[in-house]
Design an enzyme around this catalytic site. Structure first.
Site, PDB file in Angstrom:
ATOM      1  N   GLU A   1       0.899  -0.860  -0.044  1.00 52.67           N
ATOM      2  CA  GLU A   1      -0.039   0.143   0.016  1.00 52.67           C
ATOM      3  C   GLU A   1       1.056   1.344   0.251  1.00 52.67           C
ATOM      4  OE1 GLU A   1      -2.276  -0.709   3.482  1.00 52.67           O
ATOM      5  OE2 GLU A   1      -3.013  -2.689   2.545  1.00 52.67           O
TER       6      GLU A   1
ATOM      7  N   GLU B   1      -4.712  -6.738   2.670  1.00 54.51           N
ATOM      8  CA  GLU B   1      -3.543  -7.431   3.165  1.00 54.51           C
ATOM      9  C   GLU B   1      -3.518  -9.103   2.833  1.00 54.51           C
ATOM     10  OE1 GLU B   1      -4.950  -5.197   5.125  1.00 54.51           O
ATOM     11  OE2 GLU B   1      -3.453  -3.631   5.173  1.00 54.51           O
TER      12      GLU B   1
ATOM     13  N   PHE C   1       2.353  -1.620   8.891  1.00 55.35           N
ATOM     14  CA  PHE C   1       2.659  -2.069  10.039  1.00 55.35           C
ATOM     15  C   PHE C   1       2.401  -3.596  10.341  1.00 55.35           C
ATOM     16  CE2 PHE C   1       2.405   2.374  12.291  1.00 55.35           C
ATOM     17  CZ  PHE C   1       1.983   3.028  10.957  1.00 55.35           C
TER      18      PHE C   1
ATOM     19  N   ASP D   1       1.062  -5.060  12.458  1.00 56.46           N
ATOM     20  CA  ASP D   1      -0.181  -5.317  13.376  1.00 56.46           C
ATOM     21  C   ASP D   1      -1.286  -5.532  12.154  1.00 56.46           C
ATOM     22  OD1 ASP D   1       0.231  -3.397  16.065  1.00 56.46           O
ATOM     23  OD2 ASP D   1       1.459  -2.573  14.206  1.00 56.46           O
ATOM     24  N   PHE D   2      -1.043  -5.190  11.016  1.00 55.74           N
ATOM     25  CA  PHE D   2      -1.897  -5.518   9.875  1.00 55.74           C
ATOM     26  C   PHE D   2      -1.851  -7.010   9.349  1.00 55.74           C
ATOM     27  CE2 PHE D   2      -1.651  -0.793   8.578  1.00 55.74           C
ATOM     28  CZ  PHE D   2      -2.052  -0.588   9.781  1.00 55.74           C
ATOM     29  N   ILE D   3      -0.869  -7.652   9.763  1.00 56.32           N
ATOM     30  CA  ILE D   3      -0.768  -9.114   9.424  1.00 56.32           C
ATOM     31  C   ILE D   3      -1.979  -9.969   9.803  1.00 56.32           C
ATOM     32  CG2 ILE D   3       0.817  -9.940  11.578  1.00 56.32           C
ATOM     33  CD1 ILE D   3       1.190 -10.873   8.018  1.00 56.32           C
TER      34      ILE D   3
ATOM     35  N   HIS E   1      -1.332  -0.274  16.193  1.00 57.00           N
ATOM     36  CA  HIS E   1      -0.140   0.076  15.443  1.00 57.00           C
ATOM     37  C   HIS E   1       1.163   0.041  16.019  1.00 57.00           C
ATOM     38  CE1 HIS E   1      -3.644   1.906  12.859  1.00 57.00           C
ATOM     39  NE2 HIS E   1      -2.604   2.201  12.173  1.00 57.00           N
TER      40      HIS E   1
HETATM   41  C1  LIG Z   1      -5.684  -3.234   7.892  1.00 49.42           C
HETATM   42  C2  LIG Z   1      -4.912  -1.969   7.615  1.00 49.42           C
HETATM   43  N1  LIG Z   1      -4.298  -1.706   6.276  1.00 49.42           N
HETATM   44  C3  LIG Z   1      -3.747  -0.543   6.276  1.00 49.42           C
HETATM   45  C4  LIG Z   1      -3.582   0.339   7.129  1.00 49.42           C
HETATM   46  C5  LIG Z   1      -3.276   1.821   7.002  1.00 49.42           C
HETATM   47  N2  LIG Z   1      -4.113   2.728   6.532  1.00 49.42           N
HETATM   48  C6  LIG Z   1      -4.789   3.549   7.394  1.00 49.42           C
HETATM   49  S1  LIG Z   1      -5.838   4.615   6.674  1.00 49.42           S
HETATM   50  C7  LIG Z   1      -5.637   4.042   5.033  1.00 49.42           C
HETATM   51  C8  LIG Z   1      -6.249   4.579   4.018  1.00 49.42           C
HETATM   52  C9  LIG Z   1      -7.666   4.056   4.222  1.00 49.42           C
HETATM   53  O1  LIG Z   1      -8.531   4.673   3.187  1.00 49.42           O
HETATM   54  P1  LIG Z   1      -9.949   4.767   3.303  1.00 49.42           P
HETATM   55  O2  LIG Z   1     -10.632   3.500   3.770  1.00 49.42           O
HETATM   56  O3  LIG Z   1     -10.368   5.291   1.471  1.00 49.42           O
HETATM   57  O4  LIG Z   1     -10.307   6.020   4.024  1.00 49.42           O
HETATM   58  P2  LIG Z   1      -9.896   7.625   4.168  1.00 49.42           P
HETATM   59  O5  LIG Z   1      -8.646   7.453   5.082  1.00 49.42           O
HETATM   60  O6  LIG Z   1      -9.743   7.818   2.870  1.00 49.42           O
HETATM   61  O7  LIG Z   1     -11.114   8.211   4.971  1.00 49.42           O
HETATM   62  C10 LIG Z   1      -4.482   2.819   5.384  1.00 49.42           C
HETATM   63  C11 LIG Z   1      -4.176   2.146   4.089  1.00 49.42           C
HETATM   64  C12 LIG Z   1      -4.545   0.224   8.207  1.00 49.42           C
HETATM   65  N3  LIG Z   1      -4.871   1.170   9.285  1.00 49.42           N
HETATM   66  N4  LIG Z   1      -5.183  -0.913   8.586  1.00 49.42           N
END
Ligand SMILES: Cc1ncc(C[n+]2csc(CCOP(=O)(O)OP(=O)(O)O)c2C)c(N)n1
Lengths: 319, 323
Positions: B29, B60, B83, B85-87, B129
């Protein structure tokens, strides 16, 4: 749909509460007074406000990492939220959770969430509990366009539909998952189209129009309460700030941002209210001034509150 | 040789391996133009293009699974999770698919996949996180688990991980990205499963990993003032574990303290302590001590978080309790 004056004014207040609360957070984060991550909801206020105005205190929501708007719209307390974000012991989670984990079970807020896509299955669980206990309550799952790609979200959509759970999926499509534009992360243009795969209604609304959001979610909530199952409401909107405070945001062009800022949901709604003589401009200004004061008080409360004692570290690991 | 940060060292390892082998590619990502959540993949998108530095949806399971499938099909993917943690979201693809594929298929395939993930507390990122999860991965036959502490180790180990024919979990510590040290400009490898003695000493062995290596070195300086010479051993890989280097050190110093940021209970220190107890009990003059995080999720508020993270003083105390 004729909404009462009271409801309209409440929605106006809520949008401003979110806006002013977050603008203050933006300043404090820049000043280095807030630890951790802060993901602001600025520009998206109409979604949470319109959706939560269709709910009662007994209904549940699941929120996201960008949760302040959902929490405030569901009735979250300014002081307790501010104190939590500042890491104080008086905050909603006693300083253990921070911005990404604020919850208020009395208001049916099952927490902001640090895991993208974490909320869908939880919302299904809340809806299941409502159905199981025959309470007539519903659950709303807020999720982003990015989160819509997560397996957990798709699994929750499927389960909710198969079990006809009283659940409304409110998609906040702000066009990006961090730096990734929607067109690079999915082939569909409208996330609402995916509802067809689960045989549930899917609608697209202008996410910067609080009344349009409210109307669509109200319809979906009605359906859910009647036992007809879940719906998906996609709200097209835009986040004004970077993904998190501190994000240089080089992946979007300023024209796009300006275009969306011109569609600011708050002045738009305000103009409508003034035009329809629901409120006068003076009343609107007074409301904003009052909320400013409430936010001031919340800041003062947070700053005067103590940090948690280290002796509290092991509290609440188990019940 | 020049001074580089841990982050630059990782970036250089990725770049050199991509230049060397066109089957190496990156997926994750925001790894593209954005340069990765912490900046490790910066500049690679510009150099190699979007076919080799691929932004994925936030999925993931699909990231780890696609990396596994691609690896079994002849490529050498380096996947990044923002992170560790996302595993949780993708654990099945890692432990039931990637780790077991070769064994279940009777040795008929290899899975040369590297999975990079930052872990650790210290930036106020709260419980979802900030975890250190190395002991999860240590419990899965078929995986390798690498956990570098210095920029030099980070580069050499990452290159080795990419060239390894097994799925390698590569754990970075987010507080270490800014750490600097001497790193050769050219490409080099470090054997996976070879520990490094970060400081020589005669009175106690401190086995420490990742960020705790620095705390152990700080502790060693403090102990020196009290006339205690600590040897600091950094396993660098927890799976395979370099038992010999640890045992040799313990046989020399006759005392062991293990320090890591993962929770103490059932943490990596439990395995290391048990291994030493089984194989070198007679050499020990004192009970083994473990220093790790308390058995609770990582708290958000800064004073709580600081209190949570094991410190150099905790290590000093542990050493003094046995020496
Ligand atoms: C399982 C997981 N993968 C990746 C992340 C990192 N992350 C946090 S917010 C985000 C983007 C989320 O996008 P969206 O769902 O469109 O929400 P927005 O931020 O646009 O409100 C990512 C990749 C996370 N927190 N949890």
């Amino acid at each position: 749909m004729a909404l009462s004056k009271k409801t309209l004014i409440q929605m106006y207040e809520t949008m401003n509460r979110i806006r002013l609360f977050e603008q203050r957070l933006q300043e404090f984060f820049a000043a280095g007074e807030i630890p951790g991550f802060v993901h602001l909801y600025l520009g998206e206020e109409a979604v949470a406000t319109g959706a939560c105005a269709a709910l009662t205190d007994a209904d549940s929501i699941t929120s996201t990492h960008r949760g302040h708007g959902h929490l405030l719209a569901k009735g979250g307390d300014l002081k307790l939220m501010m104190a939590e974000i500042f890491g104080r012991s008086t905050g909603y989670c006693k300083g253990k959770g921070g911005s990404m984990h604020i919850a208020d079970m009395d208001l049916g807020i099952l927490g902001a969430n640090g895991i993208v896509g974490g909320g869908g299955p939880l919302a299904a669980g809340a809806a299941l509990a409502a159905k199981y206990k025959k309470t007539d309550n519903v659950a709303v799952c807020f999720f982003g366009d990015g989160a819509s790609n997560q397996g957990t979200t798709q699994e929750a959509l499927n389960m909710a539909s198969a079990w006809k759970l009283p659940l409304v999926f409110v998609n906040e499509n702000n066009g990006y998952g961090i730096s990734c534009p929607q067109c690079k992360s999915m082939a569909v243009v409208d996330i609402a189209d995916r509802a067809a795969a689960y045989d549930m209604p899917g609608v697209v609304v202008d996410g910067n129009d609080v009344l349009a959001v409210h109307e669509a979610v109200t319809e979906a909530v009605k359906r859910a309460r009647k036992g007809e199952g879940p719906s998906l409401v996609e709200c097209k909107t835009y986040r004004w700030r970077g993904h998190f405070e501190g994000d240089a945001c080089t992946y979007r062009c300023t024209e796009e941002l300006e275009e969306w800022m011109a569609k600011d949901p708050i002045p738009r709604f305000e103009a409508k209210l003034v035009e329809s003589k629901t409120i006068t401009q003076k009343e609107a200004d007074k409301i904003k001034a009052r909320i400013e004061k409430d936010v001031d008080e919340a800041v003062a409360f947070a700053k005067e509150s103590p940090m948690p004692e280290t002796s509290a570290l092991m509290d609440d690991v188990y019940a | 040789m020049s001074e580089k940060t841990y982050l630059q060292a990782l970036n250089e390892a990725l770049r050199q391996e991509m230049e060397r082998d066109e089957n190496v590619f990156i997926l994750g990502e925001d790894v593209g133009q954005f340069g990765g959540c912490f900046g490790v993949t910066q500049g690679l998108f510009e150099q190699f293009g979007e076919e080799r530095v691929m932004d994925t949806p936030i999925t993931e399971s699909a990231i780890v699974g696609a990396a596994t499938g691609a690896a079994a099909s002849g490529l050498r993917p380096v996947a990044e999770l923002m992170f560790v943690d996302f595993i949780g979201v993708s654990m099945d693809q890692l432990f039931n698919q990637a780790a077991k594929m070769r064994y279940m298929f009777g040795g008929k395939t290899t899975v040369p996949m590297t999975l990079r993930m930052p872990q650790g507390a210290g930036i106020g990122a709260a419980a979802q996180h900030s975890q250190c999860l190395e002991s999860w991965f240590m419990n899965i036959p078929g995986l390798k688990v690498v956990i570098p502490s210095t920029p030099y180790d980070a580069k050499g180990l990452l290159i080795s991980a990419i060239r390894d024919d097994n799925p390698v979990v590569f754990l970075e510590h987010k507080l270490l990205y800014g750490a600097s040290g001497e790193v050769p400009d050219e490409s080099y490898t470090i054997d996976l499963g070879k520990a490094d003695i970060k400081r020589e000493g005669s009175d106690v062995t401190i086995v420490a990993t990742s960020q705790m290596v620095y705390s152990a070195l700080e502790a060693a300086e403090k102990l020196k003032a009290d006339g205690i010479e600590a040897e600091v051993v950094d396993p660098r890989c927890l799976l395979p574990l370099d038992k010999d280097t640890i045992l040799d050190s313990v046989k020399k110093t006759h005392a062991l303290v293990v320090a890591h940021e993962a929770v103490t209970f059932a943490g990596p220190g439990a395995e290391i302590s048990a291994m030493v107890a089984e194989e070198a009990l007679d050499y020990l003059d004192a009970p083994i001590k473990r220093v790790g995080a308390p058995f609770c999720p990582v708290p958000f508020s800064p004073p709580l978080e600081q209190f949570y993270i094991p410190s150099a003083d905790n290590i000093v105390e542990a050493v003094k309790s046995i020496r």
